[in-house]
Design a protein around this motif. Structure first.
Motif, PDB file in Angstrom:
ATOM      1  N   GLU A  24       0.839  -1.200   0.000  1.00  0.00           N
ATOM      2  CA  GLU A  24       0.000   0.000   0.000  1.00  0.00           C
ATOM      3  C   GLU A  24       0.871   1.246   0.000  1.00  0.00           C
ATOM      4  N   LEU A  25       0.315   2.291  -0.545  1.00  0.00           N
ATOM      5  CA  LEU A  25       1.010   3.572  -0.495  1.00  0.00           C
ATOM      6  C   LEU A  25       0.946   4.124   0.922  1.00  0.00           C
ATOM      7  N   PRO A  26       1.992   4.789   1.374  1.00  0.00           N
ATOM      8  CA  PRO A  26       1.936   5.402   2.711  1.00  0.00           C
ATOM      9  C   PRO A  26       0.923   6.553   2.738  1.00  0.00           C
ATOM     10  N   GLU A  27       0.566   6.932   3.935  1.00  0.00           N
ATOM     11  CA  GLU A  27      -0.345   8.070   4.094  1.00  0.00           C
ATOM     12  C   GLU A  27       0.321   9.337   3.543  1.00  0.00           C
ATOM     13  N   ASP A  28      -0.512  10.255   3.078  1.00  0.00           N
ATOM     14  CA  ASP A  28       0.013  11.533   2.592  1.00  0.00           C
ATOM     15  C   ASP A  28       0.613  12.329   3.752  1.00  0.00           C
ATOM     16  N   THR A  29       1.712  12.957   3.455  1.00  0.00           N
ATOM     17  CA  THR A  29       2.357  13.851   4.422  1.00  0.00           C
ATOM     18  C   THR A  29       2.534  15.207   3.739  1.00  0.00           C
ATOM     19  N   PRO A  30       2.843  16.227   4.502  1.00  0.00           N
ATOM     20  CA  PRO A  30       3.073  17.532   3.855  1.00  0.00           C
ATOM     21  C   PRO A  30       4.227  17.495   2.849  1.00  0.00           C
ATOM     22  N   GLU A  31       5.199  16.606   3.082  1.00  0.00           N
ATOM     23  CA  GLU A  31       6.339  16.528   2.164  1.00  0.00           C
ATOM     24  C   GLU A  31       6.016  15.696   0.916  1.00  0.00           C
ATOM     25  N   ARG A  32       5.123  14.726   1.064  1.00  0.00           N
ATOM     26  CA  ARG A  32       4.839  13.818  -0.064  1.00  0.00           C
ATOM     27  C   ARG A  32       3.343  13.606  -0.189  1.00  0.00           C
ATOM     28  N   GLN A  33       2.806  14.003  -1.329  1.00  0.00           N
ATOM     29  CA  GLN A  33       1.383  13.829  -1.634  1.00  0.00           C
ATOM     30  C   GLN A  33       1.253  12.882  -2.826  1.00  0.00           C
ATOM     31  N   TYR A  34       0.397  11.876  -2.702  1.00  0.00           N
ATOM     32  CA  TYR A  34       0.150  10.940  -3.801  1.00  0.00           C
ATOM     33  C   TYR A  34      -1.141  11.335  -4.504  1.00  0.00           C
ATOM     34  N   SER A  35      -1.119  11.274  -5.811  1.00  0.00           N
ATOM     35  CA  SER A  35      -2.299  11.687  -6.582  1.00  0.00           C
ATOM     36  C   SER A  35      -3.426  10.662  -6.432  1.00  0.00           C
ATOM     37  N   ARG A  36      -4.622  11.130  -6.672  1.00  0.00           N
ATOM     38  CA  ARG A  36      -5.805  10.255  -6.614  1.00  0.00           C
ATOM     39  C   ARG A  36      -5.693   9.160  -7.675  1.00  0.00           C
ATOM     40  N   LYS A  37      -5.183   9.508  -8.841  1.00  0.00           N
ATOM     41  CA  LYS A  37      -5.033   8.542  -9.922  1.00  0.00           C
ATOM     42  C   LYS A  37      -4.088   7.405  -9.518  1.00  0.00           C
ATOM     43  N   LEU A  38      -2.993   7.746  -8.847  1.00  0.00           N
ATOM     44  CA  LEU A  38      -2.048   6.729  -8.398  1.00  0.00           C
ATOM     45  C   LEU A  38      -2.667   5.838  -7.324  1.00  0.00           C
ATOM     46  N   ARG A  39      -3.429   6.436  -6.411  1.00  0.00           N
ATOM     47  CA  ARG A  39      -4.098   5.645  -5.372  1.00  0.00           C
ATOM     48  C   ARG A  39      -5.140   4.701  -5.987  1.00  0.00           C
ATOM     49  N   MET A  40      -5.861   5.158  -6.996  1.00  0.00           N
ATOM     50  CA  MET A  40      -6.842   4.299  -7.665  1.00  0.00           C
ATOM     51  C   MET A  40      -6.144   3.158  -8.410  1.00  0.00           C
TER      52      MET A  40
END
Length: 97
Positions: free
Chosen positions: A15-31
């Motif tokens: 799983e992708l890690p939770e979003d942090t202020p330093e690293r944000q994962y896009s919705r497309k990548l999470r899907m």
């Protein structure tokens, strides 16, 4: 077989890690990761099913080799090719899958 079952079901798709202020994962990548996780489960089920079919065909064929009488052959390979080709082909094809 037991190793493949544990690998298929005990370990999931990472799983992708939770979003942090330093690293944000896009919705497309999470899907995409969620769909890959579902695909991983389906692939594990297909793998286990194929292994079970292989074991079943092999057991049936070994029983047939023990219970039936065959004409003499020069080798085991000749016997399998002549009298048991379909069942061994099923075992080999599912084993490769």
């Amino acid at each position: 077989t037991a190793g493949m079952i544990s690998l298929g079901f005990a370990t999931g798709f990472p799983e992708l890690p939770e979003d942090t202020p330093e690293r944000q994962y896009s919705r497309k990548l999470r899907m995409r990761c969620a769909s890959l996780r579902r695909f991983h489960i389906v692939l594990a089920l297909i793998s286990v099913t194929s292994e079970l079919i292989t074991v079943m065909w092999a057991a049936v064929e070994v029983n047939q080799l023990q219970e039936r009488t065959y004409l003499p052959t020069a080798s085991v390979w000749e016997l399998i090719n002549r009298d048991c080709d379909l069942a061994w082909s099923a075992v080999n094809s599912h084993f490769v899958l």
